[in-house]
Structures are given as structure tokens and as C-alpha cells.
Design an enzyme around this catalytic site. Structure first.
Site: not given
Length: 320
Positions: A133, A235
Site C-alpha cells: 500500500k 473486488k
């Protein structure tokens, strides 16, 4: 003869899980179990705070209404993404159309001390793919950490995710600290900038490939081949039904793009189903499912090799 159960659940999260500036203390969601004769199918409905359009209370209302309709013989799927996904998984298990084979390989989510990460990643067996991230700290620091990892492990490929955190200037600051010789080993950087046009410009100017994630759920998004765009990150909890997920994967593959099935921090039940979906629809791609360790327990089904304790459905709050 049809029957169904709906359960509401809550799992404590590890300290330090932050989503879009919000600390996530618990993961809340619902399970649906559908039965018809001797057959059974499970699904998870767990809207992700800050990312899903709906919250779990809204999802609960839609789910309960759908289950009652299903019991009466109506099979039309709801429109709400998290409910459509969970219900379609339960129906697919019920009809044995979701293959059992699963891809439990996960690109490990890397955080913490870079020296510790280097040791961990160097020992990874097989293809070395990891996720980092970026955008949570200063862009310069992110660039230095990414460069350090790529320099230390010559066969490492990184997937980066900025969640649209950067301005064009921040993106350039990041890239400045990543050696151009290493940039091809950044498999992709998800949504580096606040707008798609700025992200496209980032890819052109830096040579770092990008991937679409949030963009897939915007009404004006279209699947097109574009310079610098290498992948789409799907997702399912945020997308909708299994059929819609399958359509997006097929659209990406038709353009030569990599499609990555990715977690929305589902429980172990949902994650094991995502692993099956990944093996079915994207067999040549490591999915992004390394989120179970953010939780303090597994539920209903185990993720292979996880030491977390398993909680059965019968201890959850039963709504139906």
C-alpha cells in the site's frame, strides 16, 4: 423443499486497520445459507465501510426480503452489489456451478519494517509477487521503500495500491525515487492519482504500469485498451453478482489485460469462495486475498494453513 438461514456476525479486527482515514475496529456482515432438498449453499454479504455504496443494515434489509422471495420461488437477484454477490455465491454452491478447486496463493500484503519484509519476501517459494500500500505516508518515503525492496530481491514483482491518494506532483515525487531499471518489476500501481486522466499521465511519464480498481464501479467506465494500463482489480463484494464478475473478467481478458480477483476484507468464508472464483476465472493470476490476518478469527470455513481460531455459524445471531 426450500429453506434458508440468515446470520449476522461481527469479527474484531487487529489494531491499526485504517480504511480511508477511518479505523476499522470490527468487520460486520451477514451470511446466508440456502437449502433445497439435500443441497446447500452459503454466501457472505459484507459491505466494506468507506468503499461500498451500502452499509450492512441496508444490506440486511435487502437480503431478508430476497430470501423470503426465494423461499416463495422467485430467483431474481437483487441489485445491491454486496447482496447480489453473496446470494449468487450461495446459489452457485446450491447448484454446484462454483467449482471446488481454489487458488489459495495470495500476494502477501507488505507493511512494517522494510528489513523484515526483505527477509520474509526473499524466503517466498515460487513466483515472488507481493502487494504494498502506498499513499498512506509521504510519496518520497513510499518511493524509497519500493526501490529498496526491488533492489534487494531481483526476482520480486510488486503490486502497488495508492487508492487515488496522489496529486500529479506526489506521483512524480514517488517515481523519482524508484530506479528506472526497476520500474518494469512494478506489475502495476492501482489508481495512483485522484483522477483517471492524471493516472494515465502518470503511466505515460514514468513508464510505471497502472491498474483500474475504483474506476470499474463508476458509471462512465468502459473497458478499453489504453497505453500504460495493464490490469483491472475486481473486488466482487463491491461489484455484484458472480455473472457480473465473470463479465468483467472476460472483458479485461479480451483486451489483453490482467484481471485480479481481490478481497474486500471478507471473513474466511468469503475469502475461500474468492479463492475458488480466482481459480475458475483467472487461473493464471495470483489473486489479492491476503487480508485474513487483519482479523482475530475465522468463521464457518477455514482458510488453509491459518492458525486463527474457527467460529461456527451456530454461535452467530440468527435473523431467519
Amino acid at each position: 423443499m426450500r429453506s434458508a438461514q440468515v446470520y449476522r456476525w461481527q469479527i474484531p479486527m487487529d489494531a491499526g486497520v485504517v480504511l480511508r482515514d477511518r479505523r476499522l475496529k470490527t468487520r460486520d456482515g451477514l451470511y446466508v445459507c440456502l437449502r433445497e432438498g439435500e443441497r446447500e449453499g452459503w454466501g457472505e454479504i459484507s459491505p466494506l465501510p468507506g468503499f461500498s455504496q451500502e452499509n450492512w443494515e441496508e444490506a440486511q434489509s435487502v437480503l431478508l426480503a430476497w430470501v423470503n422471495n426465494w423461499l416463495a420461488g422467485d430467483c431474481e437477484l437483487p441489485q445491491m452489489p454486496s447482496v447480489a454477490f453473496g446470494v449468487s455465491c450461495a446459489l452457485a454452491e446450491l447448484t454446484d456451478t462454483l467449482p471446488q478447486a481454489a487458488n489459495y496463493r495470495a500476494a502477501p500484503l507488505c507493511n512494517g519494517d522494510p528489513d523484515d519484509l526483505i527477509l520474509k519476501l526473499a524466503d517466498m517459494p515460487g513466483e515472488k509477487v507481493a502487494k504494498v500500500k502506498v499513499g498512506l505516508y509521504e510519496a518520497v518515503r513510499d518511493g524509497m521503500v519500493v526501490n529498496l525492496l526491488l533492489e534487494a530481491i531481483p526476482d520480486l514483482h510488486l503490486r502497488l495500491d495508492a487508492n487515488r491518494a496522489w496529486t500529479p506532483l506526489k506521483g512524480q515525487q514517488f517515481a523519482k525515487y524508484v530506479n528506472p531499471d526497476y520500474r518494469h518489476r512494478i506489475a502495476f500501481l492501482e489508481e495512483p492519482c485522484k483522477t483517471r486522466d492524471d493516472s494515465r499521465a502518470f503511466a505515460r511519464e514514468t513508464g510505471i504500469a497502472i491498474a483500474w480498481d475504483e474506476s470499474l464501479r463508476e458509471p462512465d467506465f468502459a473497458f478499453v485498451a489504453e497505453e500504460g494500463v495493464r490490469a483491472v482489480v475486481i473486488k466482487p463484494t463491491l461489484t455484484g453478482s458472480l455473472e457480473k464478475v465473470r463479465e468483467q473478467v472476460q472483458a479485461a481478458h479480451a483486451l489483453g489485460l490482467t484481471a485480479v480477483i481481490s478481497s474486500s476484507i471478507e471473513s474466511s468464508l468469503g475469502l475461500t469462495q474468492l479463492a475458488r472464483i480466482a481459480a475458475w476465472l483467472t487461473p493464471d493470476t495470483i489473486p489479492g486475498l491476503d487480508t485474513l490476518d487483519l482479523m482475530q478469527a475465522q468463521q464457518v470455513r477455514r482458510w488453509p494453513g491459518s492458525p486463527l481460531p474457527l467460529v461456527d455459524a451456530d454461535v452467530q445471531e440468527q435473523l431467519l
